[in-house]
Write an enzyme that holds these catalytic residues in place. Structure first.
Site, short mmCIF file in Angstrom:
data_model
loop_
_atom_site.label_atom_id
_atom_site.label_comp_id
_atom_site.label_asym_id
_atom_site.label_seq_id
_atom_site.Cartn_x
_atom_site.Cartn_y
_atom_site.Cartn_z
N GLY A 238 54.34 70.67 83.20
CA GLY A 238 53.91 70.73 81.81
C GLY A 238 52.72 69.87 81.42
N GLU A 288 57.08 68.95 88.70
CA GLU A 288 56.73 70.34 89.02
C GLU A 288 55.43 70.76 88.35
OE1 GLU A 288 60.06 72.41 87.36
OE2 GLU A 288 61.52 71.43 88.65
N ARG A 327 44.95 85.12 79.27
CA ARG A 327 45.34 83.99 78.40
C ARG A 327 44.74 84.07 76.99
NH1 ARG A 327 44.80 79.22 78.94
NH2 ARG A 327 46.94 78.61 78.49
N TYR A 331 47.70 84.26 74.38
CA TYR A 331 48.02 82.99 73.69
C TYR A 331 46.91 82.54 72.76
CZ TYR A 331 50.66 82.71 78.12
OH TYR A 331 51.42 82.96 79.22
N CYS A 358 39.96 98.98 77.09
CA CYS A 358 40.06 99.69 75.80
C CYS A 358 41.13 99.10 74.90
CB CYS A 358 40.33 101.16 76.06
SG CYS A 358 39.07 101.85 77.11
N1 LLP Z 1 58.56 74.10 86.02
C1 LLP Z 1 59.13 75.09 85.30
C2 LLP Z 1 60.58 75.24 85.31
C3 LLP Z 1 58.31 75.98 84.57
O1 LLP Z 1 58.86 76.94 83.85
C4 LLP Z 1 56.90 75.81 84.60
C5 LLP Z 1 56.02 76.72 83.85
C6 LLP Z 1 56.37 74.77 85.37
C7 LLP Z 1 57.23 73.93 86.06
C8 LLP Z 1 54.91 74.52 85.48
O2 LLP Z 1 54.35 74.21 84.26
P1 LLP Z 1 52.85 73.64 84.17
O3 LLP Z 1 52.81 72.31 84.88
O4 LLP Z 1 51.96 74.61 84.83
O5 LLP Z 1 52.61 73.52 82.73
N2 LLP Z 1 51.34 81.45 81.44
C9 LLP Z 1 51.33 80.29 80.56
C10 LLP Z 1 52.13 79.14 81.13
C11 LLP Z 1 53.56 79.50 81.48
C12 LLP Z 1 54.31 78.34 82.05
C13 LLP Z 1 55.65 78.73 82.54
N3 LLP Z 1 56.43 77.71 83.17
C14 LLP Z 1 49.88 79.91 80.30
O6 LLP Z 1 48.98 80.60 80.76
O7 LLP Z 1 49.62 78.94 79.60
#
Ligand code: LLP
Length: 432
Positions: A238, A288, A327, A331, A358
């Site tokens: 995150g 993660e 994206r 979003y 389109c």
């Molecule tokens: N761990 C879990 C359980 C997750 O669900 C996610 C992301 C991560 C780790 C990794 O999160 P990060 O460090 O990348 O923020 N498609 C969206 C983001 C979806 C994230 C889903 N889960 C976007 O383009 O912003």
């Protein structure tokens, strides 16, 4: 830090002039900087210091094999969400024993595959899933290592589609229910409790929500540790990155460099908010990160096809589209867009940068102040390394773009552009 910069008014990725990449491999093409990814991984690893930790790269952010290989060589573990991601990790030389398997809807086949490969842990999101894992493990006469994903119910200031730690989200198990499910797990013959997991959301731009969530869940971890063999606490991913860089007009410098950080807050701030309370728990800590490692390490190269002057707006129509990078459409996210040749002066005009698909939602930027652009110009859509190519589709029967990895003064094609034949592969004639 990221390694995209202008040199002699030309945009480089590390020591490679991006125009060369476009000439050799065409557009649209994703380009990733290997040394940016390495730098991010090493910064995080060293900020976590001597805390017993494992960095489980969230494969969903970018699952290109070359990137998985690079991260495996750096010593990363992996956070996967499907059988396909596990296959990719193994195929890239990753180790199943360093994979955590997350997701609310694992299929029996995926569970069986992950058991056969002996993943480190299943991160379980419901009692129904736990029962399914227990049953499949029993059929195979093995014990499945599990962690429960708790939902800490904290607000992470981010887009509602990527906030996961609130009680109204589908993710995790409420704090007040989780003890009962651990008790149920402890009685199951074919699961072994190994840890506890949480994840509060993505693109979080402040260290505080992480610290808040840890302080909410830490007492539970301490309590569970008394009762079960809790080996790890995964605090999820995150960490947010910087998407928006102010244009410093007239200085020839395109971005503020944010003190060399490409995360929204410094890795040191993150570590100092989370490490002390985690250290006290005396368990292994898993993180993660997805976006933090790869987000600012990638750009999408695209070429201007046409300039269309309409009554109220100027549209810059480029050859990439929402099917390549969804994206902005999904979003309303902001991606910096910069020309490959630095503008000569500070002149800008508001334009919409759109793709050929389109749909009116097919845009990368609206009313964006851009230097004058012409047909044939190349531009880079920045910060596209995470949730870019992985979310691409063949919508409008557009072949998936190529992917290129740069390291130093070398670059290599790491995924071929799809052909028209790829588009119909697996389809059958039918005269029913
Ligand atoms: N761990 C879990 C359980 C997750 O669900 C996610 C992301 C991560 C780790 C990794 O999160 P990060 O460090 O990348 O923020 N498609 C969206 C983001 C979806 C994230 C889903 N889960 C976007 O383009 O912003």
């Amino acid at each position: 830090m990221h390694l995209f910069h202008y040199a002699n008014d030309r945009l480089f990725c590390e020591d490679v002039d991006l125009e060369r990449v476009a000439q050799e491999h065409g557009t649209p093409t994703y380009v990733y900087s290997a040394n940016t990814i390495r730098d991010h991984f090493r910064r995080l690893d060293s900020a976590l210091g001597d805390l017993d930790h494992l960095i489980c790269y969230a494969v969903k952010a970018n699952s290109n094999r070359a990137i998985l290989q690079l991260l495996a060589r750096e010593g990363a573990a992996f956070d996967i969400v499907s059988g396909g991601e596990l296959f990719r990790v193994l195929n890239a030389g990753g180790d199943a024993a360093r994979c955590t398997f997350a997701g609310v809807g694992k299929s029996p086949d995926e569970i069986g595959y992950a058991l056969d490969q002996q993943v480190y842990s299943f991160n379980v999101e419901s009692i129904a899933e736990l029962e399914c894992i227990n049953r499949i493990a029993a059929e195979k006469n093995v014990r499945a290592p599990i962690a429960l994903r708790v939902n800490p119910d904290v607000a992470a200031e981010t887009h509602r589609y990527i906030s996961t730690g609130k009680s109204e989200n589908k993710f995790g198990i409420a704090l007040d229910l989780v003890r009962d499910i651990y008790a149920a797990a402890a009685k199951m013959s074919h699961v072994a409790i190994r840890g506890i997991q949480m994840h509060i959301g993505s693109q979080i731009t402040d260290a505080k929500p992480f610290a808040d969530a840890i302080s909410k869940v830490a007492p539970l971890v301490a309590e569970l540790k008394q009762r079960y063999a809790i080996e790890f606490f995964s605090i999820g991913g995150g960490m947010g990155i910087i998407y928006r860089r102010a244009l410093e007009s007239g200085t020839g410098k395109w971005w503020h460099d944010h003190g060399g950080e490409s995360s929204a807050f410094s890795v040191a701030d993150y570590a100092s908010a989370i490490v002390p309370p985690l250290r006290e728990l005396g368990v292994r800590v898993l993180v993660e990160p997805g976006r933090f490692l790869v987000g600012n390490a990638g750009v999408l190269l695209t070429r201007v096809r046409y300039i269309k002057k309409a009554a109220r707006k100027t549209f810059v129509i480029v050859d990439a589209a929402m099917n390549d990078l969804i994206r902005p459409a999904l979003y309303q996210s902001y991606h910096e867009i910069v020309p490959l040749i630095a503008p000569r002066d500070a002149r800008v005009e508001p334009v919409d940068i759109v793709g050929p698909v389109c749909e009116s939602g097919d845009f990368f930027a609206q009313d964006r102040e851009m230097p004058p652009l012409q047909e044939g110009d190349l531009v880079a859509i920045m910060s596209a390394g995470a949730y870019g190519f992985v979310m691409a589709s063949n919508y409008n029967s557009r072949p998936l773009s190529a992917e290129v990895l740069v390291s130093g003064d070398k670059f290599a094609l790491v995924r071929e552009r799809q052909s028209y034949f790829d588009l119909i592969r697996g389809e059958h004639d039918c005269d029913l």
